[in-house]
Design an enzyme around this catalytic site. Structure first.
Site, PDB file in Angstrom:
ATOM      1  N   GLU A 163     -70.712  19.538-162.465  1.00  0.00           N
ATOM      2  CA  GLU A 163     -70.243  19.520-163.863  1.00  0.00           C
ATOM      3  C   GLU A 163     -70.617  18.239-164.607  1.00  0.00           C
ATOM      4  O   GLU A 163     -69.756  17.558-165.171  1.00  0.00           O
ATOM      5  CB  GLU A 163     -68.740  19.773-163.927  1.00  0.00           C
ATOM      6  N   GLU A 368     -68.319  27.819-158.636  1.00  0.00           N
ATOM      7  CA  GLU A 368     -66.857  27.836-158.836  1.00  0.00           C
ATOM      8  C   GLU A 368     -66.504  28.953-159.800  1.00  0.00           C
ATOM      9  O   GLU A 368     -67.278  29.264-160.717  1.00  0.00           O
ATOM     10  CB  GLU A 368     -66.327  26.525-159.438  1.00  0.00           C
TER      11      GLU A 368
END
Ligand code: BG6
Length: 469
Positions: A163, A368
């Site tokens: 991220e 995820e």
């Protein structure tokens, strides 16, 4: 394994964790502190000293993952466990730990998927300026090389930075943002840090390809498409701006080695272009991903900007008030929200696959996806998390539809394999298939208890995604 399923037969079913959220043992066996160990945790939430105690209980945890039938386990290496000061001396105990963890996975036929960096910069490097320091490019490249050299004989799948878009957009919230004192142009500084990360991860990918020709490496940004609130032309422009800022800036740079033109023009208008050096674009182009890993929790919705600048800004990984002049973040009335306020959008998952694939044409793996919820342990030691099963079922249905749309999808690693500490909402926001018997501050028994979703996911994996009941 069922034959002739929608998903490929070697589909990588598994789940994810990250070192600082799951391991505990945060200063044990020579591990140096990371930014997560020195930050002030949000009031009312646990610190990160014990977490799920995975460091000491990984064998039991991997055995449970094997019982679910995992084909893959995505976990991260804590940089400061293997190189306590971030550069220099390697910690043999740190290497030993990850080596045993990898061997334990392989023992059960579970493919280790390693994230090199998941929100935990060594504190010693934060003191040297963190990603603001141009040297961070080489710090990271050297660390990555050391990991490839130590584990590349057994690890085929690597992820660079988890991220990166959230590190850039909500760094203060997750405890990762370090700005120089008296920073005069924070926006320029933040996007210079982002630039250093882009160059660093490109270098790491190039090194990986050079020394491990059989390995595959990719990024792991948080991607979710942004819808326009209406068909008003100005709302379309706003959604394009938001998509560029949140999603395409990162993927364009990873895959094509260039900056997204909308973001570049916006940064220029703000006098905030990153500090770029000669040769940086050559490095960006030299490190190409083999696949795109991405985290997906939800989509977002945007309309034409209006209001005051203070009303903008990213609020969490999934919520964004907007950016002055570019877009205004709004709620989507068609979507329900989780107990923690994140919108739930399984169909948006399919659109996100389609959009990524049509732009980049690379295989994708979901690194995820999942539902953070309050779980209740019943007196007879069960966790009836039908809400989580529902969430995952609906998302897997959309993976299959996206595969039928022709998107190449390699695997699914939802968040999280086991309960762990959330980025800023503590232990009570649980995501795991495996319950950990501890509270926010009371460590209780730490016993592992399979949730209902554990048994459900086992069936899903055994049928290669066909049995979702
Ligand atoms: C992602 C992160 O943003 O979302 C994870 O990669 C994080 O580290 C997950 O835990 C869920 O977010 P949160 O804030 O609920 O923990």
């Amino acid at each position: 394994m069922t034959e002739n399923t929608v998903l490929q037969n070697d589909f990588l079913w598994g789940a994810s964790t990250s070192a600082y959220q799951v391991e505990g043992a945060n200063l044990e066996d020579g591990k140096g502190p990371s930014c997560q160990d020195v930050k002030t945790v949000p009031e009312g939430t646990s610190d990160l000293t014990v977490c799920a105690d995975h460091y000491h209980r990984y064998k039991e945890d991997i055995a449970l993952m094997a019982e679910m039938g995992f084909k893959a386990y995505r976990f991260s290496i804590a940089w400061s466990r293997v190189i306590p000061n971030g550069t220099g001396k390697v910690n043999p105990k740190g290497i030993e730990f990850y080596s045993s963890l990898i061997d334990e996975c392989i023992k059960y036929g579970i493919e280790p998927i390693i994230t090199l960096f998941h929100f935990d910069m060594p504190a010693a490097l934060d003191e040297r300026g963190s990603w603001s320091n141009r040297d961070s490019i080489d710090w990271f490249a050297n660390y990555a090389k050391t990991m490839f050299e130590n584990f590349g004989d057994r690890v085929k799948y690597w992820l660079t930075i988890n991220e990166q878009n959230m590190l850039t957009m909500v760094g203060p919230l997750i405890g990762t943002m370090v700005l120089p004192e008296n920073c005069e142009n924070p926006l320029k500084e933040i996007y210079t840090q982002n630039h250093h990360m882009l160059v660093a991860q490109a270098k790491a990918m190039a090194i990986c390809h050079e020394i491990l020709p059989e390995a595959k490496i990719g990024p792991a940004p948080n991607i979710g498409i942004v819808y326009p609130e209406s068909c008003k032309p100005e709302d379309i422009i706003a959604a394009q701006n938001a998509n560029a800022l949140r999603n395409w800036l990162y993927l364009d740079a990873y895959v094509f080695g260039r900056y997204n033109n909308l973001v570049w023009s916006w940064l220029k208008s703000k006098d905030a272009l990153p500090k770029v050096e000669d040769g940086d674009f050559d490095i960006l182009k030299s490190g190409k991903p083999d696949f795109i890993g991405f985290n997906y929790y939800s989509t977002a919705t945007a309309k034409e900007w209006e209001g005051e600048a203070e009303e903008g800004g990213a609020l969490s990984q999934q919520e964004n008030g907007g950016e002055e002049g570019l877009f205004k973040g709004v709620h989507n009335p068609y979507l329900q929200k989780s107990e923690f306020g994140w919108e739930i959008d399984p169909v948006g998952f399919r659109s996100t696959f389609r959009e990524i694939y049509s732009r980049y044409h690379l295989p994708m793996i979901i690194t995820e996806n999942g539902l953070g919820a309050y779980d209740t342990l019943t007196e007879d030691k069960k966790i009836h998390d039908d809400y989580r099963i529902e969430y995952l079922r609906k998302h897997i249905e959309q993976i299959k539809l996206a595969a039928e749309d022709g998107c190449e999808i390699m695997g699914y690693c939802p968040w999280s394999a086991i309960d762990l500490i959330s980025t800023h909402e503590g232990m009570v926001k649980r995501y795991g298939f495996i319950y950990v018997d501890r509270d926010e501050f009371d460590l209780k028994s730490m016993e592992r208890i399979p949730k209902d979703s554990f048994y459900w996911y086992k069936k899903v994996i055994a049928s290669n995604g066909e049995d979702l009941d």
